[in-house]
Every structure is written in C-alpha cells, then in structure tokens.
Design a protein around this motif. Structure first.
Motif, PDB file in Angstrom:
ATOM      1  N   UNK A  58       0.832  -1.206   0.000  1.00 36.01           N
ATOM      2  CA  UNK A  58       0.000   0.000   0.000  1.00 36.01           C
ATOM      3  C   UNK A  58       0.867   1.258   0.000  1.00 36.01           C
ATOM      4  N   UNK A  59       2.027   1.182   0.630  1.00 37.87           N
ATOM      5  CA  UNK A  59       2.940   2.336   0.650  1.00 37.87           C
ATOM      6  C   UNK A  59       3.511   2.580  -0.737  1.00 37.87           C
ATOM      7  N   UNK A  60       3.945   1.520  -1.385  1.00 37.44           N
ATOM      8  CA  UNK A  60       4.522   1.664  -2.723  1.00 37.44           C
ATOM      9  C   UNK A  60       3.498   2.122  -3.753  1.00 37.44           C
ATOM     10  N   UNK A  61       2.241   1.827  -3.516  1.00 37.57           N
ATOM     11  CA  UNK A  61       1.195   2.303  -4.419  1.00 37.57           C
ATOM     12  C   UNK A  61       1.068   3.817  -4.373  1.00 37.57           C
ATOM     13  N   UNK A  62       1.474   4.423  -3.261  1.00 37.68           N
ATOM     14  CA  UNK A  62       1.390   5.875  -3.107  1.00 37.68           C
ATOM     15  C   UNK A  62       2.628   6.585  -3.644  1.00 37.68           C
ATOM     16  N   UNK A  63       3.735   5.855  -3.721  1.00 36.08           N
ATOM     17  CA  UNK A  63       5.000   6.472  -4.118  1.00 36.08           C
ATOM     18  C   UNK A  63       5.645   5.646  -5.230  1.00 36.08           C
ATOM     19  N   UNK A  64       5.802   6.233  -6.371  1.00 35.36           N
ATOM     20  CA  UNK A  64       6.417   5.505  -7.486  1.00 35.36           C
ATOM     21  C   UNK A  64       6.994   6.491  -8.500  1.00 35.36           C
ATOM     22  N   UNK A  65       8.178   6.184  -9.062  1.00 37.17           N
ATOM     23  CA  UNK A  65       9.041   5.043  -8.728  1.00 37.17           C
ATOM     24  C   UNK A  65       9.918   5.341  -7.518  1.00 37.17           C
ATOM     25  N   UNK A  66      10.348   4.287  -6.846  1.00 35.64           N
ATOM     26  CA  UNK A  66      11.224   4.418  -5.687  1.00 35.64           C
ATOM     27  C   UNK A  66      12.597   3.857  -6.052  1.00 35.64           C
ATOM     28  N   UNK A  67      13.628   4.661  -5.870  1.00 37.33           N
ATOM     29  CA  UNK A  67      14.996   4.220  -6.170  1.00 37.33           C
ATOM     30  C   UNK A  67      15.624   3.491  -4.990  1.00 37.33           C
ATOM     31  N   UNK A  68      15.423   4.015  -3.766  1.00 36.84           N
ATOM     32  CA  UNK A  68      16.051   3.427  -2.588  1.00 36.84           C
ATOM     33  C   UNK A  68      15.093   3.274  -1.430  1.00 36.84           C
ATOM     34  N   UNK A  69      15.373   2.303  -0.569  1.00 41.79           N
ATOM     35  CA  UNK A  69      14.538   2.050   0.615  1.00 41.79           C
ATOM     36  C   UNK A  69      15.431   1.912   1.838  1.00 41.79           C
ATOM     37  N   UNK A  70      15.017   2.576   2.930  1.00 43.04           N
ATOM     38  CA  UNK A  70      15.648   2.354   4.228  1.00 43.04           C
ATOM     39  C   UNK A  70      14.654   1.580   5.079  1.00 43.04           C
ATOM     40  N   UNK A  71      15.052   0.418   5.534  1.00 39.58           N
ATOM     41  CA  UNK A  71      14.147  -0.467   6.260  1.00 39.58           C
ATOM     42  C   UNK A  71      14.625  -0.689   7.684  1.00 39.58           C
ATOM     43  N   UNK A  72      13.768  -0.355   8.629  1.00 42.29           N
ATOM     44  CA  UNK A  72      14.050  -0.616  10.036  1.00 42.29           C
ATOM     45  C   UNK A  72      12.731  -1.020  10.695  1.00 42.29           C
TER      46      UNK A  72
END
Length: 299
Positions: free
Chosen positions: A69-83
């Motif tokens: 659902x997050x990626x549906x709001x933001x596109x395209x995404x080059x990088x992700x920080x995951x914590x």
C-alpha cells in the motif's frame, strides 16, 4: 540537462534512526539529488509535521506491515531504508518490505539489522536471542531476493550494536543500566543512532561503494563501572538504575528476549572494531561525547 532526483523511501522516519538518516541526507552537499519520502503511521504528529516542513521531504501515512500500500502511493522508488521495531511481527514485516521493494524495481536497499558477533560471525550466527534471529532471517531473505531480482537490486546491511539511546530516564532505561551493571567486568559495545543514520546516508549517496555488504557499527566499548565514572563527572550525579531485584526479575520473566540478550552479551557479545569504525567514520560518538550532548535529560 538536469539529472532526475532519486526517491528514497524511509521507514521509521519519525523514529531516531530514520530521523537521523533524513537529517544526514538533508545536510549533505548533494541533497538536491534526492526526494525523501518519510513513512509514518500518523502524518499529523509533531515529528511528522516538522519533517514535512523540510524541502525535499514528503510525508506519507503507511503501515510497514502492509508495504504494498505504501509503494502504491509512491512511485518510482529508487532506494529504501528499512528498520523494524522489535516485536513478534518483525521478521514478517522485514521480509515483506524486501519483497515489495523487489516487485517495484527498487535499485538500492539499506537494512538496519544488528551485530551478532562481528563481520565474520554475523552472517552465519542467528543466536538464541529472538529479535537477533529475526534480523538474521531478514538479512538472508534480502540477500537471496536481491540476487534473484530482475533489476539486480543492491543492498547495504547495517549491523549496529546496542544504542546509547537505551539509557533513558524512564524505567526501561533504568532497567537497562542496572542489567548492564550486573554484567560486572564484561564490556558492552554501543553506538549512537545519529551515527547509524549518518552511515545509512553515505550508503545512499555512494551505493556502489556500499553495494552488497554488511557493516558492524560501534562507537565505544566499556563496562558500566567505566561509564558510571564518566557519567558522574559530566552530569554531576550517578547513572539512574532500577533496583537489582527488579532487573533480575525482568531478565527471568523475559528470558526469551531481554534475558537471552543479556546472557548473550555476557557469554558471547558483539564483535565490532571500535578503532576501525572511528577511523572509517571520523566523529563517531563515544560514550563521553554522547553523554555531553544529551546530559540535559538527566538534569
């Protein structure tokens, strides 16, 4: 001809690590090269509103348990920080955002994991500590999914040791301090979350240099007794600690998490190289510098 800006999706944006990463990116000379998307569950919180006031930062609401659902709001995404926050859902959430990143063509993925005995041991040592094992499993999933991804997504695995920020004025911080004190002469390694964010920013700014590797991040190594002397000299009072019976009871009742973690600290422990880390990242905070910067919380 202008170069398109890269969109970096930051989970935990209103937390200490995510917030430190964003500030590091904003203060970098080439910050204009990034669009920062800060993910938070509450876009109306004071921290979220403060982030949104920055140029190059967009704040979006999202639940990391539902990354699609997050990626549906933001596109395209080059990088992700995951914590992720330590919880029973940590492993599922960590793996899910990796899968979503691969599916949406992300090029560089930075995962905040945790050290499990140093650079050589960490990739093969899940440990018996529940949240450490979850991080190990997420790491393995990331490596496998990145290698098989159509875009050949690269990754950086950050493995910080214990956070200085565990030392707080509330019962959790007092309990942590007492359990550290109960370790006696066994040293414990620490790092500042601000430094974690700084290194994460470097990995986005220099993805080729940080591609497909893991880094143990450590700023200092000391016993509670050594820390107590510095704390008292700077703050003017002793480090606040919970009573011994309380700390011992917590370790017994939470033996699958806190108890196992402190047993691991005592019998195995982190494997970071403090001198090497400080040389690689000048300005890495040691205990003295961190206390001096945060002493007002104990005044």
């Amino acid at each position: 001809m202008s170069v398109p800006r890269k969109t970096v999706l930051v989970t935990g944006a209103t937390g200490k690590q995510g917030g430190a990463l964003i500030q590091s990116l904003l203060s970098a000379p080439d910050t204009a090269g990034f669009n920062i998307v800060a993910v938070t569950r509450d876009v109306t919180s004071p921290r979220a509103l403060k982030l949104g006031a920055n140029f190059n930062v967009s704040v979006v609401d999202g639940d990391i348990a539902q990354p699609e659902a997050i990626f549906q709001k933001v596109s395209p995404v080059w990088g992700v920080y995951s914590v992720q926050v330590n919880s029973d859902a940590e492993e599922q959430q960590g793996k899910a955002i990796v899968d979503a990143a691969v599916a949406h063509g992300v090029r560089h993925f930075v995962y905040s994991s945790g050290d499990r005995g140093g650079p050589e041991k960490s990739p093969v040592n899940p440990t018996k500590v529940k949240n450490f094992a979850a991080k190990h499993h997420i790491e393995k999933h990331l490596v496998e999914r990145a290698a098989a991804s159509p875009q050949q997504m690269t990754y950086t695995i950050l493995r910080p040791v214990t956070f200085f920020e565990n030392l707080t004025t509330d019962i959790h911080g007092k309990g942590f301090a007492r359990m550290w004190e109960q370790m006696g002469d066994k040293k414990l390694q620490f790092v500042s979350t601000q430094d974690i964010g700084r290194v994460a920013a470097y990995s986005f700014m220099n993805p080729d240099e940080y591609r497909n590797g893991g880094l143990t991040l450590v700023g200092d190594e000391l016993t509670q007794r050594e820390a107590e002397a510095m704390f008292k000299a700077i703050v003017g009072s002793s480090m606040p600690m919970a009573p011994c019976p309380v700390a011992s009871t917590v370790k017994f009742l939470l033996k699958g998490t806190v108890g196992d973690m402190f047993r691991w600290f005592e019998h195995e422990g982190y494997g970071g190289d403090v001198a090497a880390c400080r040389q690689l990242y000048p300005g890495m905070k040691d205990f003295k510098a961190w206390i001096e910067e945060n002493k007002e919380q104990w005044s």
